[in-house]
Design a protein around this motif. Structure first.
Motif, mmCIF file in Angstrom:
data_model
loop_
_atom_site.group_PDB
_atom_site.id
_atom_site.type_symbol
_atom_site.label_atom_id
_atom_site.label_comp_id
_atom_site.label_asym_id
_atom_site.label_seq_id
_atom_site.Cartn_x
_atom_site.Cartn_y
_atom_site.Cartn_z
ATOM 1 N N PHE A 133 70.314 59.236 22.359
ATOM 2 C CA PHE A 133 70.558 60.004 23.585
ATOM 3 C C PHE A 133 69.466 59.863 24.644
ATOM 4 C CE2 PHE A 133 73.962 63.519 23.216
ATOM 5 C CZ PHE A 133 74.890 62.589 22.828
ATOM 6 N N PRO A 134 68.202 59.982 24.269
ATOM 7 C CA PRO A 134 67.192 59.835 25.311
ATOM 8 C C PRO A 134 67.310 58.479 26.012
ATOM 9 C CG PRO A 134 66.195 60.722 23.331
ATOM 10 C CD PRO A 134 67.589 60.306 22.966
ATOM 11 N N ALA A 135 67.603 57.442 25.221
ATOM 12 C CA ALA A 135 67.760 56.118 25.816
ATOM 13 C C ALA A 135 68.926 56.124 26.801
ATOM 14 C CB ALA A 135 67.987 55.075 24.722
ATOM 15 N N LEU A 136 69.988 56.819 26.425
ATOM 16 C CA LEU A 136 71.148 56.896 27.301
ATOM 17 C C LEU A 136 70.799 57.608 28.604
ATOM 18 C CD1 LEU A 136 74.135 56.104 26.935
ATOM 19 C CD2 LEU A 136 74.566 58.453 26.249
ATOM 20 N N GLY A 137 70.042 58.703 28.471
ATOM 21 C CA GLY A 137 69.617 59.436 29.655
ATOM 22 C C GLY A 137 68.756 58.575 30.569
ATOM 23 N N MET A 138 67.869 57.804 29.963
ATOM 24 C CA MET A 138 67.008 56.926 30.763
ATOM 25 C C MET A 138 67.837 55.855 31.456
ATOM 26 S SD MET A 138 63.874 56.431 28.104
ATOM 27 C CE MET A 138 63.378 57.779 27.053
ATOM 28 N N PHE B 23 68.364 62.493 32.503
ATOM 29 C CA PHE B 23 67.375 62.296 31.439
ATOM 30 C C PHE B 23 67.045 63.628 30.774
ATOM 31 C CE2 PHE B 23 62.826 62.349 30.229
ATOM 32 C CZ PHE B 23 62.970 61.603 29.078
ATOM 33 N N SER B 24 66.778 64.643 31.584
ATOM 34 C CA SER B 24 66.476 65.951 31.015
ATOM 35 C C SER B 24 67.664 66.484 30.230
ATOM 36 C CB SER B 24 66.112 66.937 32.123
ATOM 37 O OG SER B 24 64.880 66.581 32.700
ATOM 38 N N MET B 25 68.854 66.260 30.767
ATOM 39 C CA MET B 25 70.055 66.703 30.065
ATOM 40 C C MET B 25 70.146 66.059 28.680
ATOM 41 S SD MET B 25 72.714 68.504 30.088
ATOM 42 C CE MET B 25 73.079 69.034 31.743
ATOM 43 N N SER B 26 69.871 64.762 28.643
ATOM 44 C CA SER B 26 69.948 64.080 27.347
ATOM 45 C C SER B 26 68.899 64.628 26.390
ATOM 46 C CB SER B 26 69.772 62.567 27.530
ATOM 47 O OG SER B 26 68.443 62.261 27.856
ATOM 48 N N ILE B 27 67.734 64.983 26.925
ATOM 49 C CA ILE B 27 66.690 65.532 26.055
ATOM 50 C C ILE B 27 67.095 66.915 25.550
ATOM 51 C CG2 ILE B 27 64.304 66.375 25.989
ATOM 52 C CD1 ILE B 27 64.465 63.383 25.870
ATOM 53 N N LEU B 28 67.713 67.716 26.416
ATOM 54 C CA LEU B 28 68.129 69.053 25.983
ATOM 55 C C LEU B 28 69.081 68.943 24.792
ATOM 56 C CD1 LEU B 28 68.175 72.135 26.499
ATOM 57 C CD2 LEU B 28 70.227 71.762 27.856
ATOM 58 N N LEU B 29 70.083 68.070 24.928
ATOM 59 C CA LEU B 29 71.052 67.919 23.833
ATOM 60 C C LEU B 29 70.377 67.336 22.603
ATOM 61 C CD1 LEU B 29 74.014 66.720 26.002
ATOM 62 C CD2 LEU B 29 73.900 68.846 24.713
ATOM 63 N N THR B 30 69.482 66.382 22.815
ATOM 64 C CA THR B 30 68.744 65.799 21.699
ATOM 65 C C THR B 30 67.979 66.866 20.931
ATOM 66 O OG1 THR B 30 68.478 63.764 22.942
ATOM 67 C CG2 THR B 30 66.988 64.091 21.098
ATOM 68 N N ALA C 30 60.510 58.290 22.801
ATOM 69 C CA ALA C 30 61.351 59.040 23.730
ATOM 70 C C ALA C 30 60.663 60.336 24.141
ATOM 71 C CB ALA C 30 62.696 59.343 23.083
ATOM 72 N N PHE C 31 59.966 60.959 23.169
ATOM 73 C CA PHE C 31 59.348 62.242 23.495
ATOM 74 C C PHE C 31 58.042 62.098 24.245
ATOM 75 C CE2 PHE C 31 61.926 65.785 22.532
ATOM 76 C CZ PHE C 31 63.011 65.137 21.990
ATOM 77 N N GLY D 252 68.807 48.318 20.761
ATOM 78 C CA GLY D 252 69.365 48.331 22.116
ATOM 79 C C GLY D 252 68.856 49.547 22.869
ATOM 80 N N GLY D 253 68.892 50.709 22.201
ATOM 81 C CA GLY D 253 68.343 51.916 22.810
ATOM 82 C C GLY D 253 66.867 51.754 23.137
ATOM 83 N N ALA D 254 66.146 51.124 22.220
ATOM 84 C CA ALA D 254 64.717 50.901 22.469
ATOM 85 C C ALA D 254 64.518 50.033 23.709
ATOM 86 C CB ALA D 254 64.063 50.262 21.250
ATOM 87 N N MET D 255 65.414 49.062 23.913
ATOM 88 C CA MET D 255 65.310 48.218 25.115
ATOM 89 C C MET D 255 65.414 49.082 26.373
ATOM 90 S SD MET D 255 64.936 44.944 24.339
ATOM 91 C CE MET D 255 65.776 43.705 25.339
ATOM 92 N N ALA D 256 66.353 50.048 26.345
ATOM 93 C CA ALA D 256 66.464 50.946 27.496
ATOM 94 C C ALA D 256 65.169 51.724 27.688
ATOM 95 C CB ALA D 256 67.629 51.905 27.288
ATOM 96 N N MET D 257 64.549 52.098 26.570
ATOM 97 C CA MET D 257 63.307 52.873 26.694
ATOM 98 C C MET D 257 62.151 52.008 27.210
ATOM 99 S SD MET D 257 63.344 55.783 23.817
ATOM 100 C CE MET D 257 63.758 55.030 22.270
#
Lengths: 860, 284
Positions: free
Chosen positions: A301-306, A238-245, A128-129, A435-440
């Motif tokens: 979260f990053p996956a969600l943002g993506m 995406f940036s928003m999800s990273i900020l919270l992450t 994610a990073f 599942g999150g990894a699939m989004a990534m």
């Protein structure tokens, strides 16, 4: 319209210059101007740092550029995906029979443990990073992260932490106590013999240091370097999800760091925290899950943002209920710190606490409902194109729904009682995490054209999706059916053997599908079509408004959203705007006005410092039981670390802060100061965890039933003297700062020297006290009162020792600063006293910590 | 499965909304309700998702689309992100899902109260007194200590003998590392933590049945083999066996159920594998 002024610094070819004026003319929309993909530009060498081209090995060793570091992160994390995946295939093979076949108990435990640790820590977050490094600055409109060298340091620490973890396999046995590392199985007396387990713990510590450095960097960047007109809430999702992450990371990983330092101390120094029968085991569970539950969202979260980005682009719709989506994410981020005990429903916690944590757990599941619905409704009236990225994001949402529903089962405590430790849990969190990894992976296809300039092969991409989606469900769905299988056993109820065999087949299908992805990316990189700047219709964030791949300095001008959408300002415009705004904060901006700037991008020190840490940690892991070779290695690593740190500060490395940026709510602080603040905030949690652990163990032991564990010579006086010494030193550092304001060179030197002397006095006093305790021969403590004597000595030495380490580091910095002060470094220029202020912040913090430790360890 | 649903219905009918009875009954009731509702919600949501994905697929620009795309705003490159409206619908669905989840959990909470407190106050059978047993996990086996001090140890092949239809209360702890004691067939599970005691209960209903207790927390190299046999006996049989144990020296041997001609028990002993030696000292 003033002309874009970037052409003259060589960083933007003339064709690029049209973009900005054009965009202003038509009301702010940046058009896809069909810019040719450019060669890597020769970078300026004005500051003595030559920046080699991407084809050279040297480039990748010295680079501090966020896009390069992003690529390094991505590639490295994929390596760890393969590593962790092969381990999974190994034990999936073992599980094709219901009784043990080819792996021994220890080997099996190592495989499942390393699989978990590698996937959670070394694959998911760094993957994610990789994207965060590459795209957050682009989406915000920043040229780079706030501290580029620290960013490179994060990467090298991560890579070498992975190397250290790999090394542990070769030292007899790696850690075999499960990725949750439950105490006291995580102690040497219960782990396989050899240094390997300790090395794995040190690898985890190194990884957490990398994460902390990275968190400070991202938070500073995201709060202070957004393009003009982009408020926090205006950031792309995406940036928003990273900020919270990253906010979650800062605090959650601090708790893990404390837990791991205590664990390493139990391993190396022989302290007895987790061996303590009263509470040691539960202490670990609390510390670990206080980190571990936020970690779930840190990973997801990053996956969600993506997913949100990909959904918006490929449905051609803006996300439904955007502000509620953001509010839901924020709520989850906050609440993630108050749900950890739902991992401990079957421990001896009482019904009231269970009720409370059941409520918070259900509470945290609801915002996810909202987010899922928001994504689904975004498709309505869309023009959905089923490209590979969308298929992955869509599939990931589907898997997340299954993972979410099965998670609600676990929220019902009575069901959780039965699901605890079974494959229901395994299947549930793999549906969520993988599942999150699939989004990534979808995001990797989505951004591949931007990162490489080449389009991937769509057919192979879709084939990869189809195979991996089928493989995924074949792998994890049977685990729901066979849920009564206990976790981490190879000997299970024979009636489930067919389901586990299906699962193994699924694992191979899933694993092999990635060969398609690697082949696709390899082939496309060399023979793919040029992607152009904006290959995806309806993509809206800033990375699509610049060439693929972007130039070293990212933008053809200074990005601004002041007009409501992205435009690139020329230097004259920037100066006009900055003057109108009353100039940049605190005058820290440089005279260097070029947006293309002359920032440095190359340094060897991040790599070299990380190597030094690696050597130090290899050595430390073996100092207890590995022999003198290890001690020597540790000494070597320590010296190397000092040397590289000195090299780091001596190096002239120029990074400019943007003149024009949205900085709310940190307008009045410069980047470095904000960075120090954020770092100290995480350090508060580290010390909080240490103090909390002490209180927890003492309460378990009996708060008043404690003094018999202390030697009679443990008196208040040495602590009191040290309190006065530190308070005085806080005062003297203030005097130094006052002197610096008055431009009194002698005053600064005097203040710093006084601080140094007081600090050394503190350490000497402590040394005398400790040495006395070590050599006590009293009736109760005939062998002295040392690290491992009892829980009281363990908590005393480790907590005050951590503080002492902070003092020592401070003194090392002072030793560095005093000669500089003598040469007038802090008094000769306007802003020269800034470093004094940063050091003062740190030093005051260290003193305040002592004010808590003194009563806790000397009076109560 | 149909049998289980029948059980569920009976339980719901006879005891009102909150199911009562043994832990197996309680678990089945709640599990099947969650499973059916969960599957239903899953199918509806995923179905709706697939339907929309199909309905709004891009089929190239038709005249209708062209007309519609004038009405529907699409994201533009370089815009400041904003939302696409539709907040009311979002809230409606969210509220609906919240109601379902919260009511399910509230119901499950009632069951938790029963399991944690209700069952403690009113033992469901006429047997007045519950049997209290100390369970101690160690690397790698289980020791069971009865009220009279008799201790059996799974590692030497002893089975954990319990009477049918009588509440058994477990007081679970560990001698070394973190274990978790679970009898999946009886739906009871408890963490075994060194220095801590955790309480759980169960009622076994079928005499003559054997269950397997397992360890559910990774505890070292022998974790996979850390099982114990739970033998359910009729109350008289159990009583006979139990009375023979009180005065004996606690050698942990299993020869003391020779009274009653307990066929099941002996068959079980034959089936048991050789005790695995992990080099752990077994101290009684």
């Amino acid at each position: 319209m003033p002309d874009d002024n970037n052409g003259d610094d060589g960083s933007v070819p003339s064709g690029e210059r049209d973009a900005s004026p054009e965009s202003r003319a038509d009301g702010g929309e940046v058009t896809d101007g069909g810019h040719a993909v450019r060669e890597e530009l020769p970078a300026g060498d004005e500051h003595g740092h030559d920046f080699p081209s991407m084809g050279t090995v040297k480039r990748w060793l010295v680079t501090t550029n966020h896009k390069d570091v992003g690529i390094l992160y991505t590639v490295t994390s994929l390596f760890f995906l393969v590593f962790g995946g092969l381990l999974a295939l190994l034990f999936r093979l073992e599980l094709t029979t219901a009784s043990g076949s080819f792996l021994t108990g220890t080997a099996y435990n190592q495989a499942v443990t390393a699989h978990g640790l590698l996937m959670v820590f070394f694959f998911l977050s760094p993957f994610a990073f990789g994207f965060a490094n590459y795209f957050v600055p682009l989406q915000l409109g920043a040229k780079d992260l706030a501290f580029p060298r620290l960013n490179a340091l994060s990467y090298w620490l991560y890579l070498l932490a992975g190397g250290l973890f790999g090394l542990s396999f070769l030292q007899g046995s790696t850690f075999a106590g499960g990725w949750t590392m439950y105490a006291p199985l995580n102690l040497p007396m219960y782990l396989p013999e050899g240094v390997g387990s300790t090395t794995a713990v040190m690898a985890m510590i190194m990884f957490v240091i990398s994460v902390t450095v990275s968190s400070v960097n991202f938070l500073t960047t995201m709060h202070r370097m957004r393009a003009e007109g982009m408020r926090i809430r205006d950031m792309p999702l995406f940036s928003m999800s990273i900020l919270l992450t990253v906010w979650m990371m800062l605090f959650a990983f601090a708790a893990l760091l404390a837990a791991l330092i205590i664990l390493a101390s139990d391993h190396i120094l022989g302290t007895t925290y987790f061996a303590a029968t009263e509470g040691g085991s539960l202490l670990w569970a609390h510390l670990f899950w206080f980190f571990g539950h936020p970690e779930v969202y840190i990973v997801f979260f990053p996956a969600l943002g993506m997913m949100a980005e990909v959904f918006q682009t490929f449905t051609g719709r803006r996300i439904v209920g955007r502000k509620w989506f953001i509010a839901a994410m924020t709520l989850v981020a906050l609440q993630s710190f108050v749900v950890w005990m739902h991992h401990m429903f079957l421990t001896s916690i009482n019904l009231e606490i269970k009720t409370l944590f059941m409520a918070t757990t259900i509470g945290i599941s609801l915002p996810f409902d909202l987010m899922v619905f928001a994504l689904i409704y975004t498709m309505i009236k869309g023009r959905i194109r089923f490209t590979t990225p969308f298929l992955f994001a869509f599939g990931a949402l589907l898997l997340f729904i299954v993972g979410g529903i099965t998670g609600v089962f676990l929220g019902a405590v009575v069901l959780d009682y039965e699901f605890r430790g079974t494959y229901w849990v395994v299947a549930h969190f793999h549906y969520v995490m993988v599942g999150g990894a699939m989004a990534m992976f979808g995001a990797l296809y989505y951004w591949y054209p931007k990162m490489t300039g080449k389009m991937y092969d769509e057919f192979l991409g879709k084939a990869h999706f189809a195979l991996s989606f089928v493989g995924f469900n074949l792998l994890y769905f049977p685990q729901f059916v066979a849920w009564e299988t206990p976790r981490r056993v190879y000997n299970y109820q024979p009636e489930f053997v067919t389901w586990h065999q299906l699962s193994t087949v699924g694992a191979f299908v899933f694993g092999l599908s990635f060969l398609l992805m690697f082949y696709n990316f390899y082939k496309s990189y060399h023979h793919g079509e040029d992607a152009g700047d904006a290959p995806w219709k309806y993509a809206s964030s800033a990375e699509w408004a610049i060439p693929s791949p972007p130039s070293l300095e990212n933008f053809p001008g200074v990005p601004s959203y002041k007009g409501g959408s992205l435009s690139f300002l020329s230097e004259e415009e920037v100066h006009g705007a900055a003057a109108a705004d009353g100039g940049p904060a605190h005058g820290h901006a440089t005279g260097d006005a070029h947006a293309g700037g002359h920032d440095d991008h190359a340094s060897y020190w991040p790599l070299l410092s990380s190597v030094a840490v690696f050597v130090l940690f290899v050595g430390l892991a073996g100092t207890n039981g590995g022999g003198t070779v290890y001690t020597a290695t540790a000494a070597l690593g320590g010296l190397a670390l000092l040397g590289t740190a000195a090299g780091w500060v001596v190096e002239s490395f120029h990074v400019s802060e943007p003149e024009l940026a949205s900085r709310w709510p940190f307008d009045g602080v410069e980047n470095t100061k904000l960075g120090v603040w954020i770092f100290l905030a995480s350090d508060v949690v580290v010390f909080g965890a240490f103090v909390g652990s002490y209180i927890f163990i003492r309460v378990a032991e009996g708060w008043q039933n404690w003094h018999h564990l202390l030697p009679a010579d443990h008196v208040v006086l040495p602590g009191l003297i040290n309190t006065y010494l530190l308070l005085a030193s806080s005062f003297s550092i203030v005097l130094a700062m006052v002197a610096a304001e008055k431009k009194s060179r002698a005053g600064v030197v005097a203040g710093l020297v006084t601080t140094l002397v007081l600090g050394i006095g503190f350490l000497i006093n402590k040394g005398i006290e400790w040495s006395h305790f070590f050599h006590i021969h009293s009736e109760h403590f005939p062998e002295g009162w040392t690290f491992g004597t009892n829980v009281a000595s363990s908590t005393f030495y480790l907590t005050t020792g951590m503080h002492g380490l902070h003092v020592t580091l401070g003194l090392l910095v002072l030793l560095w600063m005093i000669p500089r002060a003598w040469r007038g470094a802090y008094t000769s220029t306007e802003d020269g006293d800034k470093p004094l202020e940063y050091f003062g912040l740190y030093w005051h913090f260290v003193d305040i910590v002592w004010l808590f430790l003194f009563p806790l360890f000397y009076i109560l | 499965m149909s049998g289980t649903i029948a059980t569920l219905v009976t339980v719901l009918q006879s005891d009102g909304i909150i199911p009562r009875g043994s832990r197996v009954e309680v678990f089945d009731a709640i599990y099947w309700v969650f499973l059916v509702l969960g599957a239903l919600v899953g199918i509806v949501v995923i179905g709706y998702m697939l339907y929309n994905a199909y309905k709004y697929r891009d089929v190239g620009e038709t005249d209708e689309d062209a007309a519609e795309s004038k009405k529907v705003e699409r994201p533009k490159l370089g815009e400041l992100p904003r939302g696409g409206g539709g907040g009311r619908k979002l809230f409606l669905s969210f509220t609906l899902s919240a109601i379902i989840v919260i009511s399910l959990i509230a119901w499950a909470y009632g069951i938790l109260l029963y399991v944690e407190e209700g069952a403690a106050e009113e033992p469901p059978t006429e047997q007045a007194e519950a049997l209290e047993v100390q369970v101690e996990g160690y690397q790698f086996g289980w020791r069971f200590t009865y009220p009279n001090g008799h201790t059996v140890d799974s590692a030497v092949g002893d089975s954990f003998k319990v009477p049918a239809d009588r509440m058994v209360r477990l007081n679970v702890t560990s001698a070394d590392v973190f274990h978790n004691f679970g009898i999946p067939g009886l739906r009871v599970k408890s963490d075994a933590i060194p220095g801590q005691y955790t309480q759980q209960w169960f009622i076994a209903e079928d005499p003559g049945t054997n269950y397997t207790a397992r360890c559910y927390e990774l505890c070292g190299a022998g974790h996979s083999d850390m099982t114990a046999t739970v033998e359910v006996m009729s109350q008289e049989e159990w009583q006979n066996w139990y009375e023979g144990t009180g005065n004996e020296t606690e050698t942990g041997d299993d020869g003391n159920q020779s009274d009653g001609g307990d066929d099941d028990g002996h068959a079980l002993e034959d089936v048991l594998e050789e005790p695995v030696d992990y080099g752990m000292e077994v101290h009684a």
